[in-house]
Motif scaffolding. Structure first.
Motif, PDB file in Angstrom:
ATOM      1  N   THR A  56      39.956  39.150  40.542  1.00 42.22           N
ATOM      2  CA  THR A  56      39.492  38.220  39.657  1.00 42.22           C
ATOM      3  C   THR A  56      38.277  38.848  38.726  1.00 42.22           C
ATOM      4  O   THR A  56      37.703  39.821  39.224  1.00 42.22           O
ATOM      5  CB  THR A  56      38.857  36.963  40.433  1.00 42.22           C
ATOM      6  OG1 THR A  56      37.864  37.441  41.020  1.00 42.22           O
ATOM      7  CG2 THR A  56      39.714  36.221  41.042  1.00 42.22           C
ATOM      8  N   PHE A  61      35.012  33.328  39.857  1.00 37.31           N
ATOM      9  CA  PHE A  61      35.759  32.423  40.803  1.00 37.31           C
ATOM     10  C   PHE A  61      34.832  31.465  41.324  1.00 37.31           C
ATOM     11  O   PHE A  61      33.526  31.564  41.431  1.00 37.31           O
ATOM     12  CB  PHE A  61      35.826  33.219  42.163  1.00 37.31           C
ATOM     13  CG  PHE A  61      36.439  32.479  43.257  1.00 37.31           C
ATOM     14  CD1 PHE A  61      37.797  32.068  43.355  1.00 37.31           C
ATOM     15  CD2 PHE A  61      35.781  32.199  44.309  1.00 37.31           C
ATOM     16  CE1 PHE A  61      38.245  31.587  44.343  1.00 37.31           C
ATOM     17  CE2 PHE A  61      36.307  31.607  45.484  1.00 37.31           C
ATOM     18  CZ  PHE A  61      37.594  31.158  45.572  1.00 37.31           C
ATOM     19  N   ALA A 104      39.808  30.595  39.101  1.00 35.85           N
ATOM     20  CA  ALA A 104      38.980  32.055  38.570  1.00 35.85           C
ATOM     21  C   ALA A 104      39.928  32.357  37.414  1.00 35.85           C
ATOM     22  O   ALA A 104      40.872  31.726  36.838  1.00 35.85           O
ATOM     23  CB  ALA A 104      39.245  33.072  39.732  1.00 35.85           C
TER      24      ALA A 104
END
Length: 545
Positions: A56, A61, A104
């Motif tokens: 990510t 996130f 995310a």
């Protein structure tokens, strides 16, 4: 003090010995290489939040459903109570259970994400894991976000009994809803994935990726050996085993996983990008070449095979493997790509570039598994409204014993049935040989093109000559009688365009743009009418009552 004694005196997690090559590795070096050995490439286990960091954008996130915590519905106790084991797992991992879920971004693209934590109860699936996977799938459905799940699990959690077992059905239903809505789902298998997780959501991805070194299956190897009383072969249930048997689409190194996911999510989501494609040369097919000479050119081993065509005509090609039923026929090449910036699904007969590869690919003659692979990709394309481009170049379907045992006729018939009603544009081009039903299985669609030096026939000229004249020597004159050239077939209204080889790319792009402009209900109706129109007959004496 020796070097080894100094190392032993350091904190336990500072140095690790690689089980693959026995080299001692410093933790910082492992982190830099995404927890893979820089010497031999072995993949080390990673914790859930470390994995999230790898996949990510920094700081993107946001955890969801993190407060769900397991109960003890059975009052289960062995050497310890279930509650005591849960408390130890929480203390060791800092998690409430064996999966972390949230939203995310990946290179700015929003996604839903679930990552399993093997260090918590061996990644086993109990009520909380099942519920969190189902909930994040529900979030993905409501917010129309692609879902990525990274699995690492030993199976169902026995301490929750049948409640654990039922999570398999719960999570499968959640994936069913994603499929029905056309929301992309990519499943990543880390090491290991067994039991209830393997037999539910982990095996239901639109695309399934096995991380290099992963092991996966329904029953673990020890259980299988004890059951069948046989030693298992080397490599059993490894990522490479899964790929070779058509269970997964790809085996990928951890360092390549993020880039692959980024590419897949863009393609599956139908994102268009600016695409450049040169204008047609203006050359026109001559149509003057003799039919037998055209056959010889269509079969020319120097003619570009499917992979070369894909490399020349498309961008971002991402190959997908397997029929999910036990095979990955190398005579059929498939995958996602872009044509002039538009995401498409490519399905192609795949001959080899040389004799050795031709043998490996069965000279482009598919087994039943090849057609089942094509059907899986047809359905995947339809689910995500991706146009299909098929490249046809085969002497025909493989006519061998194994093919008949695998129901070659049934596989071709089902392929024809599926393509005839597929609710997405289908653009087919015969690039070389179009032999019999084995070719037609990938040539049913909304437009049929032929390259200038390609042929399309109900039977090979040699086969027809042998049947009609008792000798293949009369193949040249039989080729002329079969009217198998593109110019012949276009004059009969069976082919939409005959294309000089150098103009195939822009011609495909033009036809694709035209098909995309047609409402899908109209497109399918026109395809039906097109198929119903094929054939010639007399109405003399017909009963009209």
């Amino acid at each position: 003090m020796t070097v080894l004694e100094q190392i032993d005196a350091l904190p336990a997690d500072t140095w690790r010995r690689c089980d693959g090559c026995a080299v001692l590795l410093h933790r910082e070096a492992l982190v830099r290489h995404e927890h893979t050995c820089p010497n031999c490439g072995r993949h080390f286990p990673v914790r859930a939040f470390e994995r999230i960091g790898m996949l990510t954008d920094p700081g993107s996130f946001g955890e969801r459903h993190g407060r769900l915590a397991p109960l003890d519905p059975l009052g289960f106790e062995d050497r310890l109570t279930y509650r005591e084991r849960l408390a130890r797992a929480r203390e060791r991992t800092g998690l409430n259970d064996a999966v972390v879920t949230g939203l995310a971004t990946l290179n700015g693209r929003p996604m839903a994400l679930a990552v399993m934590e093997f260090a918590f109860f061996g990644g086993s699936m109990g009520s909380v894991v099942g519920e969190k996977v189902a909930r994040i799938a529900g979030d993905a459905l409501r917010e129309r976000l692609p879902l990525v799940v990274v699995s690492a699990s030993g199976g169902a959690r026995m301490q929750e009994g049948v409640l654990s077992l039922l999570q398999m059905a719960k999570t499968a239903e959640a994936v069913r809803a994603l499929r029905q809505a056309g929301v992309p789902f990519v499943s990543v298998l880390a090491d290991p994935v067994y039991g209830g997780v393997a037999a539910s959501f982990a095996s239901l991805g639109d695309v399934i990726i096995a991380e290099e070194g992963a092991r996966a299956g329904f029953a673990g190897p020890r259980v299988i050996e004890q059951t069948i009383r046989q030693a298992l072969p080397p490599g059993f249930q490894t990522a490479e085993f899964l790929l070779g048997h058509g269970h997964v689409d790809r085996v990928e190194r951890r360092q390549e996983l993020r880039g692959l996911l980024d590419r897949l999510l863009g393609l599956l989501s139908g994102e268009r990008v600016a695409g450049e494609l040169r204008e047609p040369s203006g050359a026109r097919p001559s149509g003057d070449l003799d039919a037998w000479e055209t056959v010889k050119l269509a079969r020319d081993p120097g003619r570009p095979n499917a992979r070369r065509r894909v490399e020349e005509l498309f961008t971002e090609f991402t190959e997908l493997h397997g029929d999910r039923q036990g095979s990955d026929d190398p005579a059929v090449l498939g995958g996602l790509a872009r044509l002039a910036g538009h995401p498409v699904m490519i399905i192609a007969h795949h001959k080899g570039a040389d004799t050795a590869e031709n043998v490996a690919r069965n000279f482009g003659m598919p087994h039943p598994g090849g057609y089942r692979k094509a059907m899986r990709l047809f359905r995947l394309a339809e689910r995500h409204r991706l146009p299909v481009v098929t490249l046809v170049d085969t002497p025909g379907a493989y006519p061998g014993l194994a093919a008949e045992e695998g129901n070659q006729s049934g596989a071709i018939a089902e392929c024809l049935l599926l393509a005839s009603g597929l609710r997405t544009p289908v653009l087919s081009v015969i690039t070389g040989e179009g032999g019999s039903g084995g070719a037609l299985a990938l040539a049913v669609g909304d437009r049929l093109l032929m390259e200038e030096h390609a042929v399309f026939s109900v039977i090979s000229p040699e086969g027809a000559a042998s049947i009609l004249y008792g000798t293949a020597a009369r193949a040249p004159e039989t080729a002329r009688a079969l009217k198998l050239r593109g110019a012949d077939l276009r004059s009969m209204g069976l082919v939409d365009d005959v294309v000089p080889d150098q103009d195939l790319g822009p011609t495909l792009a033009r036809h694709l743009r035209e098909l995309l402009a047609v409402p899908i209900d109209d497109l399918v109706a026109r395809r039906r009418d097109r198929l119903r129109s094929h054939g010639v007959w007399s109405t003399e004496g017909e009963d009209h009552d």
